[in-house]
Scaffold this motif. Structure first.
Motif: not given
Length: 665
Positions: A334-352
């Motif tokens: 994939l073109t996905i950057d796993s580090n960015l994927q994790v950072n963005m998920f953590k930034e949402l902090k469980g928000e919907a």
């Protein structure tokens, strides 16, 4: 008189006998072959000789053929027999013909020719031809007492990797926990209670496994698989002396909930799934993708089962009827950057909400996040009934894949409205609109309905309208454009058209523009406008590509910088609107000024989409922010956070997106 009558009857009898057609063995066998091709096995049995019927009942005959065809996945059978004009066998009591068989199976093509014997027999005072059937008609090598064997070899499932080769879905190992019933002795009840708690299984489920028909006192009975990362639970299980654990192969998801919706997970195939995939080489023991890319690319990742069909002889020898070599699954990069994927998920902090990142020049998707989420490793190993119920009843819907869903875009649509207005001449950059107060309506026909705005400003030009996110300006712009031209303009940005993308996305829609209020509201991203977050990013790419809309891609081997829509906006308008979006962040009055960072110039647009039944009532608000790096143009981030009413609206997303950029700058 009587003599004349008898003579007449005799003549009629001779005439009738002469006209009746004698049974023909070729035609009779052709009928049998036709039934075989249609797999009408029960009717085929009626064509068998009396001796053949003594060796097998109709039920056995029918069930045997049906079981063989189902188990071996026989498809497209073609049994052929060519009649000959020179055949004289009808004159005798016996006949023989050669037939050819060609069929597909789980192990590949099966072809053979075989000789069939027919006999003339009298039944119900009528003579006809019957097939002297035996087991060699199924397969020539299959003699009475032989058995058909089928063995399969499972392929190694292909992995899913990010752009740097890091595993997002890999083949690894887990512990399979179980017991040997004979070692439980008088501890059985106590051990079952402890296992019930540790494995999140009910005592009934454990007892059912231990009571299966195949279970013997000295055999290991598997109960559940446990991740090797679950160290605390493993320690507790090890402490239970009768419990045993074995390492077994399993699918592993290293990034857990951060990529669960994108990657998905695998599980055992169900009967319904097996039926839907009939003819594609799947078996009842297969593991298949259940959601995400594991499901979308299942056939590629799964590979092809190896299979061998054999005839097992009484003496232990085997004849191979067909064999297909196993083909391992192919990897997916994939073109996905796993580090960015994790950072963005953590930034949402469980928000919907949902978030995505893209390289706007190439179209490469760098991250695709849905929040809240779940652990795909646990999904793969099996949720307990309570865990599954909790996920389904969670009000934040952690099982929903939000990045594929449509949302009302709110004010992030305004740059698109601006482009359509500039192209149609409905507005010019210099033109200013006289707008008084914080609410406006076209005329009294709107009744109590008003378009509202947050900031007072008068007059208002395009730049100020974008910087302050003026709803009234864009409502008036949409009305000036007109419903037909506005709809056509949106279609120029791929609305109402499926976006070609590996992950299935909802198609962005325009809805009704028939009423002036609907058209006005749509101009600032309300009304019935709906779009997904991937489409939103694609719709912003013309700003960085001289007006061309770039197709978003997700697979690393896809062509980069593909043009989805040629000149979605003019090059001149793209540069102009982009410079205005820079001021949305840099201007102290700009709605995204909180995202301003020294030496890192971002451009972007905020949006707060209101979802309510009618004006004046309190509904819910979703906060948007989409921004891109103005200097290098290699990163664009979009985010929508649900339920931001009374929490600052789009400011919630602005802060989070700023944090993401600050970590990668």
């Amino acid at each position: 008189m009587m003599k004349k009558l008898l003579g007449l009857l005799f003549i009629v009898a001779i005439f009738t006998s002469g006209c009746s057609k004698s049974p023909n063995p070729q035609e009779r066998f052709s009928e049998y072959i036709a039934l075989w091709n249609e797999q009408k096995f029960d009717k085929m049995y009626d064509y068998l000789t009396s001796d053949a019927k003594k060796s097998i009942t109709k039920e056995e005959f029918t069930n045997r053929y049906q079981k063989i065809y189902v188990d071996l996945q026989i498809t497209d059978p073609k049994i052929t027999f060519k009649q000959s004009k020179d055949d004289n066998q009808a004159k005798g009591e016996k006949a023989d013909y050669t037939f050819s068989t060609n069929m597909d199976s789980i192990a590949g093509e099966i072809k053979f020719t075989q000789k069939a014997n027919l006999k003339k027999e009298e039944r119900d005072k009528k003579k006809n031809w019957y097939v002297d059937w035996n087991t060699t008609y199924i397969f020539p090598e299959l003699k009475e007492g032989d058995k058909i064997g089928l063995s399969t070899t499972s392929p190694k499932r292909g992995g899913i990797f990010d752009r740097s080769g890091k595993g997002l879905a890999v083949n690894g190992e887990v512990y399979e926990v179980g017991v040997v019933p004979g070692k439980l002795a008088d501890q059985k009840d106590a051990v079952i209670q402890q296992l019930s708690s540790l494995l999140k299984l009910t005592p009934d489920q454990i007892n059912k496994a231990l009571g299966a028909s195949w279970v013997k006192p000295d055999l290991f009975v598997p109960l559940k698989k446990v991740s090797m990362d679950d160290k605390k639970r493993i320690e507790q299980l090890v402490a239970l002396e009768p419990v045993q654990m074995k390492k077994v192969e399993a699918r592993i998801y290293p990034y857990k909930d951060a990529a669960a919706h994108l990657i998905g997970y695998v599980g055992s195939i169900t009967a319904d799934e097996l039926e839907k995939l009939k003819g594609k080489g799947y078996t009842s023991t297969d593991v298949i993708g259940k959601r995400g890319l594991e499901q979308v690319f299942d056939e590629q990742l799964k590979g092809k089962n190896g299979a061998k069909i054999t005839i097992k002889k009484k003496d232990g020898s085997e004849n191979v009827i067909a064999e297909k070599v196993v083909e391992d699954g192919k990897d997916l990069s994939l073109t996905i950057d796993s580090n960015l994927q994790v950072n963005m998920f953590k930034e949402l902090k469980g928000e919907a909400g949902a978030a995505s990142a893209m390289n706007p020049k190439t179209g490469e998707t760098l991250a695709l996040v849905s929040s809240p989420s779940f652990d795909p490793n646990q999904a793969n190993l099996g949720f307990s009934a309570d865990e599954w119920k909790a996920l389904q009843e969670d009000k934040q819907q952690p099982l929903m894949t939000r990045f594929k869903q449509n949302y009302a875009p709110g004010s992030v649509l305004k740059p698109i409205t601006a482009s359509i207005g500039l192209t149609n001449g409905a507005i010019t950059p210099e033109q200013s609109l006289e707008i008084e107060g914080l609410k406006w309506q076209k005329d009294p026909s709107w009744g109590s309905y008003y378009v509202t705005r947050v900031h007072k400003a008068n007059p208002v030009n395009l730049e100020k309208a974008l910087v302050l996110s003026d709803n009234i300006y864009f409502a008036q712009t949409a009305l000036n454009i007109g419903k037909d031209a506005f709809a056509q303009g949106l279609k120029g940005f791929n609305f109402e058209e499926e976006l070609v993308y590996p992950f299935p996305l909802q198609t962005s829609t325009i809805g009704s523009l028939d009423k002036d209020i609907s058209l006005a509201d749509s101009g600032y991203g309300q009304g019935q406008i709906q779009m997904n977050i991937v489409h939103l990013m694609a719709a912003y790419t013309p700003l960085m590509n001289d007006g061309n809309m770039i197709r978003p891609i997700l697979l690393l081997d896809e062509q980069k910088s593909q043009v989805q829509k040629q000149q979605a906006m003019t090059s001149e308008n793209a540069k102009m609107i982009s410079s205005m979006l820079r001021k949305v962040v840099s201007d102290k009055h700009g709605t995204a000024h909180a995202a301003e960072m020294a030496n890192y110039p971002l451009s972007g647009k905020t949006g707060t989409a209101e979802i309510k039944q009618k004006q004046g009532e309190k509904g819910i608000e979703n906060g948007w922010f989409i921004a891109y790096d103005t200097k290098s143009l290699n990163l664009m981030v979009a985010m929508v956070v649900e339920n931001v009413l009374d929490r600052g609206g789009s400011k919630v997303s602005v802060k989070k997106v700023k944090n993401i950029f600050s970590r990668v700058k």
